[in-house]
Design a protein around this motif. Structure first.
Motif, PDB file in Angstrom:
ATOM      1  N   THR A  13      37.707  39.182  89.578  1.00  0.00           N
ATOM      2  CA  THR A  13      37.242  37.847  89.229  1.00  0.00           C
ATOM      3  C   THR A  13      37.749  37.473  87.841  1.00  0.00           C
ATOM      4  OG1 THR A  13      35.280  36.474  88.821  1.00  0.00           O
ATOM      5  CG2 THR A  13      35.073  38.813  88.316  1.00  0.00           C
ATOM      6  N   SER A  14      37.945  36.186  87.629  1.00  0.00           N
ATOM      7  CA  SER A  14      38.316  35.695  86.297  1.00  0.00           C
ATOM      8  C   SER A  14      37.089  35.384  85.457  1.00  0.00           C
ATOM      9  CB  SER A  14      39.190  34.438  86.422  1.00  0.00           C
ATOM     10  OG  SER A  14      38.510  33.423  87.142  1.00  0.00           O
ATOM     11  N   ASP A  15      35.886  35.534  86.057  1.00  0.00           N
ATOM     12  CA  ASP A  15      34.647  35.293  85.335  1.00  0.00           C
ATOM     13  C   ASP A  15      34.343  36.500  84.444  1.00  0.00           C
ATOM     14  OD1 ASP A  15      31.866  33.502  85.648  1.00  0.00           O
ATOM     15  OD2 ASP A  15      31.527  35.594  85.114  1.00  0.00           O
ATOM     16  N   THR A  16      34.278  36.283  83.149  1.00  0.00           N
ATOM     17  CA  THR A  16      34.097  37.394  82.205  1.00  0.00           C
ATOM     18  C   THR A  16      32.792  38.140  82.455  1.00  0.00           C
ATOM     19  OG1 THR A  16      35.372  36.202  80.536  1.00  0.00           O
ATOM     20  CG2 THR A  16      33.991  38.016  79.764  1.00  0.00           C
ATOM     21  N   GLU A  17      31.724  37.402  82.667  1.00  0.00           N
ATOM     22  CA  GLU A  17      30.426  38.041  82.890  1.00  0.00           C
ATOM     23  C   GLU A  17      30.419  38.825  84.193  1.00  0.00           C
ATOM     24  OE1 GLU A  17      25.690  36.793  83.242  1.00  0.00           O
ATOM     25  OE2 GLU A  17      27.138  35.431  82.304  1.00  0.00           O
ATOM     26  N   ALA A  19      33.049  40.157  85.738  1.00  0.00           N
ATOM     27  CA  ALA A  19      33.907  41.333  85.565  1.00  0.00           C
ATOM     28  C   ALA A  19      33.180  42.422  84.780  1.00  0.00           C
ATOM     29  CB  ALA A  19      35.201  40.937  84.867  1.00  0.00           C
ATOM     30  N   ARG A  20      32.433  42.020  83.760  1.00  0.00           N
ATOM     31  CA  ARG A  20      31.706  42.995  82.957  1.00  0.00           C
ATOM     32  C   ARG A  20      30.597  43.653  83.774  1.00  0.00           C
ATOM     33  NH1 ARG A  20      30.581  39.944  79.066  1.00  0.00           N
ATOM     34  NH2 ARG A  20      28.485  39.302  79.723  1.00  0.00           N
ATOM     35  N   GLN A  46      42.368  40.647  89.131  1.00  0.00           N
ATOM     36  CA  GLN A  46      42.385  41.577  88.005  1.00  0.00           C
ATOM     37  C   GLN A  46      43.367  42.723  88.243  1.00  0.00           C
ATOM     38  OE1 GLN A  46      37.699  41.492  87.849  1.00  0.00           O
ATOM     39  NE2 GLN A  46      38.427  42.577  86.047  1.00  0.00           N
ATOM     40  N   ARG A 181      28.890  37.408  89.424  1.00  0.00           N
ATOM     41  CA  ARG A 181      29.319  36.036  89.176  1.00  0.00           C
ATOM     42  C   ARG A 181      30.829  35.910  89.366  1.00  0.00           C
ATOM     43  NH1 ARG A 181      25.345  33.019  86.543  1.00  0.00           N
ATOM     44  NH2 ARG A 181      23.540  34.290  85.961  1.00  0.00           N
ATOM     45  N   GLY A 182      31.236  34.728  89.764  1.00  0.00           N
ATOM     46  CA  GLY A 182      32.643  34.457  90.007  1.00  0.00           C
ATOM     47  C   GLY A 182      32.770  33.175  90.796  1.00  0.00           C
ATOM     48  N   GLY A 204      24.022  40.928  85.515  1.00  0.00           N
ATOM     49  CA  GLY A 204      24.612  40.966  84.188  1.00  0.00           C
ATOM     50  C   GLY A 204      23.687  41.473  83.112  1.00  0.00           C
TER      51      GLY A 204
END
Length: 233
Positions: A13-17, A19-20, A46, A181-182, A204
């Motif tokens: 995913t390009s969603d930072t949260e 991906a974390r 990714q 999320r994503g 998250g």
């Protein structure tokens, strides 16, 4: 013989949260399996790409899909790459499973706004017939867990979509059956149009223990078959 490497493969995913949150899950699994090398890879968005990483890993590998149902990525991508490595297998996908239902139920219970309301389970959706079976099974597991009816809505590929499900059940709460999320979570928020909405399985904030246990079990079951020479599960 050494323990097989666990290669945890998610969509990406390009969603930072998001991906974390998935990285936190992989780290928690690694902590639960200190004797196992745990790596992560992706089928889209990714890096590293799972198909590129797998051939570089020496020795046996168990690929654990961090995916909630069977579908194209499991049947085509992951099994396709495993077929090119004699000592690699793919475990079952994460869902459906009662432990996922327990996390979904906990998210519902955490929101006062969801009390005594109909529940619509929002799933990503796929044209693969197996994914339909998995979605229906997951809805049944959640209904058993919360002792209330659960309606399905699909974010892609199938009907009813989320707006149609909410039109039929305007006082419903949306139970988000997504890992993190994503793109699909953003779509869920838009299509929910202000209806109460639970976070993804990985919110998250914390990594639910049932999710850690589930990934560990998927690895251990597939590793046992691999080491016994029983072939791919």
């Amino acid at each position: 013989m050494r323990h097989p490497t666990l290669l945890a493969v998610s969509h990406g995913t390009s969603d930072t949260e998001g991906a974390r949150a998935i990285a936190d899950l992989v780290s928690a699994v690694a902590a639960a399996l200190p004797e196992v090398e745990v790596r992560s890879a992706f089928v889209d968005v990714q890096q590293p790409d799972a198909a590129d990483l797998l051939p570089t890993i020496d020795g046996p590998v168990v690929i654990v899909p961090l995916l909630l149902s069977r579908g194209f990525h499991v049947h085509h991508d992951l099994h396709g790459m495993a077929a090119k490595k004699a000592d690699a297998v793919v475990s079952a996908a994460l869902g459906p499973d009662p432990r996922l239902a327990s996390v979904l139920a906990d998210h519902l219970a955490a929101s006062v706004a969801t009390a005594r309301r109909p529940v619509v389970l929002a799933v990503a959706g796929s044209r693969d017939p197996a994914s339909l079976e998995d979605a229906e099974a997951m809805a049944a597991l959640l209904a058993d867990r919360i002792a209330a009816p659960v309606e399905l809505a699909y974010l892609a590929a199938r009907q009813p979509d989320l707006p149609a499900a909410l039109a039929a059940h305007p006082d419903a709460v949306v139970s988000t059956y997504l890992l993190a999320r994503g793109y699909f979570f953003d779509l869920t928020v838009r299509q929910a149009s202000g209806a109460p909405l639970t976070p993804p399985l990985l919110d998250g904030v914390t990594v639910p223990q049932p999710l850690i246990d589930l990934v560990v079990e998927r690895y251990e079951d597939a590793a046992a078959l691999l080491l016994a020479g029983a072939g791919r599960p």
